[in-house]
Design an enzyme around this catalytic site. Structure first.
Site, PDB file in Angstrom:
ATOM      1  N   ASP A   1      54.943 -97.023 -24.797  1.00 31.57           N
ATOM      2  CA  ASP A   1      54.043 -97.682 -23.846  1.00 31.57           C
ATOM      3  C   ASP A   1      54.627 -99.025 -23.392  1.00 31.57           C
ATOM      4  O   ASP A   1      54.028 -99.720 -22.566  1.00 31.57           O
ATOM      5  CB  ASP A   1      52.613 -97.813 -24.395  1.00 31.57           C
ATOM      6  CG  ASP A   1      52.551 -98.644 -25.657  1.00 31.57           C
ATOM      7  OD1 ASP A   1      53.605 -99.096 -26.166  1.00 31.57           O
ATOM      8  OD2 ASP A   1      51.415 -98.836 -26.165  1.00 31.57           O
ATOM      9  N   SER A   2      55.826 -99.366 -23.885  1.00 25.60           N
ATOM     10  CA  SER A   2      56.597-100.461 -23.283  1.00 25.60           C
ATOM     11  C   SER A   2      56.807-100.169 -21.796  1.00 25.60           C
ATOM     12  O   SER A   2      57.137-101.070 -21.018  1.00 25.60           O
ATOM     13  CB  SER A   2      57.945-100.640 -23.992  1.00 25.60           C
ATOM     14  OG  SER A   2      58.617 -99.406 -24.135  1.00 25.60           O
TER      15      SER A   2
ATOM     16  N   ASP B   1      53.941 -91.995 -26.906  1.00 28.84           N
ATOM     17  CA  ASP B   1      52.994 -92.998 -27.402  1.00 28.84           C
ATOM     18  C   ASP B   1      51.573 -92.708 -26.947  1.00 28.84           C
ATOM     19  O   ASP B   1      51.336 -92.440 -25.753  1.00 28.84           O
ATOM     20  CB  ASP B   1      53.375 -94.382 -26.842  1.00 28.84           C
ATOM     21  CG  ASP B   1      54.092 -95.250 -27.852  1.00 28.84           C
ATOM     22  OD1 ASP B   1      54.181 -94.874 -29.040  1.00 28.84           O
ATOM     23  OD2 ASP B   1      54.580 -96.317 -27.438  1.00 28.84           O
TER      24      ASP B   1
ATOM     25  N   LYS C   1      52.859 -90.852 -31.364  1.00 31.77           N
ATOM     26  CA  LYS C   1      52.872 -92.081 -32.178  1.00 31.77           C
ATOM     27  C   LYS C   1      51.660 -92.931 -31.819  1.00 31.77           C
ATOM     28  O   LYS C   1      51.277 -92.987 -30.642  1.00 31.77           O
ATOM     29  CB  LYS C   1      54.177 -92.831 -31.890  1.00 31.77           C
ATOM     30  CG  LYS C   1      54.258 -94.243 -32.426  1.00 31.77           C
ATOM     31  CD  LYS C   1      55.662 -94.779 -32.405  1.00 31.77           C
ATOM     32  CE  LYS C   1      56.060 -95.547 -31.176  1.00 31.77           C
ATOM     33  NZ  LYS C   1      55.244 -96.694 -30.818  1.00 31.77           N
TER      34      LYS C   1
ATOM     35  N   GLU D   1      49.684 -96.905 -33.087  1.00 29.93           N
ATOM     36  CA  GLU D   1      49.896 -98.152 -33.817  1.00 29.93           C
ATOM     37  C   GLU D   1      48.806 -98.375 -34.869  1.00 29.93           C
ATOM     38  O   GLU D   1      47.617 -98.325 -34.529  1.00 29.93           O
ATOM     39  CB  GLU D   1      49.911 -99.334 -32.830  1.00 29.93           C
ATOM     40  CG  GLU D   1      51.080 -99.279 -31.870  1.00 29.93           C
ATOM     41  CD  GLU D   1      51.145-100.468 -30.915  1.00 29.93           C
ATOM     42  OE1 GLU D   1      50.390-101.446 -31.090  1.00 29.93           O
ATOM     43  OE2 GLU D   1      51.980-100.412 -29.985  1.00 29.93           O
TER      44      GLU D   1
ATOM     45  N   GLU E   1      58.253-102.330 -36.808  1.00 34.16           N
ATOM     46  CA  GLU E   1      58.592-103.274 -35.731  1.00 34.16           C
ATOM     47  C   GLU E   1      58.445-104.719 -36.203  1.00 34.16           C
ATOM     48  O   GLU E   1      57.384-105.120 -36.706  1.00 34.16           O
ATOM     49  CB  GLU E   1      57.694-103.035 -34.501  1.00 34.16           C
ATOM     50  CG  GLU E   1      58.010-104.031 -33.389  1.00 34.16           C
ATOM     51  CD  GLU E   1      57.551-103.616 -32.008  1.00 34.16           C
ATOM     52  OE1 GLU E   1      56.898-102.561 -31.871  1.00 34.16           O
ATOM     53  OE2 GLU E   1      57.848-104.370 -31.057  1.00 34.16           O
TER      54      GLU E   1
HETATM   55  O1  KIV Z   1      56.601 -98.769 -26.685  1.00 35.83           O
HETATM   56  C1  KIV Z   1      57.711 -98.842 -27.229  1.00 35.83           C
HETATM   57  O2  KIV Z   1      58.770 -98.880 -26.581  1.00 35.83           O
HETATM   58  C2  KIV Z   1      57.745 -98.891 -28.675  1.00 35.83           C
HETATM   59  C3  KIV Z   1      59.020 -99.375 -29.306  1.00 35.83           C
HETATM   60  C4  KIV Z   1      59.129-100.845 -29.160  1.00 35.83           C
HETATM   61  C5  KIV Z   1      59.116 -98.945 -30.716  1.00 35.83           C
HETATM   62  O3  KIV Z   1      56.793 -98.596 -29.306  1.00 35.83           O
END
Ligand code: KIV
Length: 252
Positions: free
Chosen positions: A44-45, A83, A111, A113, A180
């Site tokens: 989600d970056s 994510d 994934k 958090e 992280e």
């Molecule tokens: O969203 C993302 O790119 C991530 C990485 C920083 C692990 O979760």
């Protein structure tokens, strides 16, 4: 070069370490897959490095579906981690429904958090037969509550929390977990305590693998790069050069 999540335990035991990169679109995913990257993460970056949002909390399920589908169309081999974005896993039922949407795009696993506090959601996802990757340490989706991006594992209390989170995720049956921005010695300790593969970012070299945000690696997001990320190309500079050369030719 991984082709299946089932190879993770063997890689943890005997190496080589996992090389993981983020991807958000078809051409990048196809190049990274061809290059032999072990796992691709549709992180989600996305919100920050592709969509120009201030943090990841504005990323929606529809955005993740759109980009996960594009990435999966570009990949023939590497398993794709997708994510679950902010507020998409508020209840176990919601977590499973949204995880299934990402799996339907072609992801190999999802994934989210959080550790102990997210156990009901994590267990529900795994019970639904969806392979799961954890994410602990600094949690970008909590940046507003936390008042910034802060390294974890600096105090005895923080270390205890991290170890409890890692063990909870591991015992629930996660295949891997992202660590992280964690003090390196703590990330190394967690790696030796859990069966799941640990994938570090800003957490030292003692994890089972590393993940980087691909624009940080390629120098294609020049306005911000975290200190631990080494740019190995200057795509922004090369883009400017090519555009200026084109303009000069057209306008001459
Ligand atoms: O969203 C993302 O790119 C991530 C990485 C920083 C692990 O979760």
């Amino acid at each position: 070069m991984m082709t299946s999540l089932s190879e993770l335990p063997q890689r943890k035991a005997s190496g080589p370490k996992l090389a993981v990169l983020t991807a958000y679109d078809y051409p990048t995913a196809r190049m990274l897959d061809d290059a032999g990257v072990d796992l691709l993460l549709v992180g989600d970056s996305l919100g920050m490095v592709v969509l120009g949002l201030p943090d990841t909390t504005g990323v929606t399920m529809d955005m993740m579906v759109h980009h996960t589908s594009a990435v999966c169309r570009g990949v023939t081999r590497a398993p794709v981690i997708a994510d679950l974005p902010f507020a998409s896993y508020l209840t176990p039922e919601m977590a499973v429904a949204n995880a299934q949407r990402l799996m339907d795009c072609g992801a190999a696993c999802v994934k989210l958090e959080g550790g102990v506090s997210m156990l009901p959601q994590i267990r529900a996802i795994i019970d639904a037969g969806i392979p799961f990757v954890g994410h602990i340490g600094m949690l970008p989706q909590s940046v507003r509550e936390e008042g910034g991006y802060k390294k974890k594992g600096k105090t005895a209390e923080s270390i205890d929390h991290l170890i409890a989170d890692a063990q909870a995720i591991d015992q629930a049956g996660a295949v891997a977990m992202v660590l992280e921005s964690i003090v390196p010695a703590v990330a190394t300790q967690i790696t030796s305590l859990v069966k799941a593969s640990t994938i570090g970012i800003g957490a030292g070299t003692g994890t089972d693998g590393q993940v980087l945000v691909t624009p940080d690696l390629l120098g294609s997001f020049p306005w911000f790069r975290p200190p631990f990320a080494k740019a190995r190309a200057d795509v922004a500079g090369e883009t400017l050069r090519a555009v200026r050369e084109y303009m000069a030719e057209v306008q001459s």
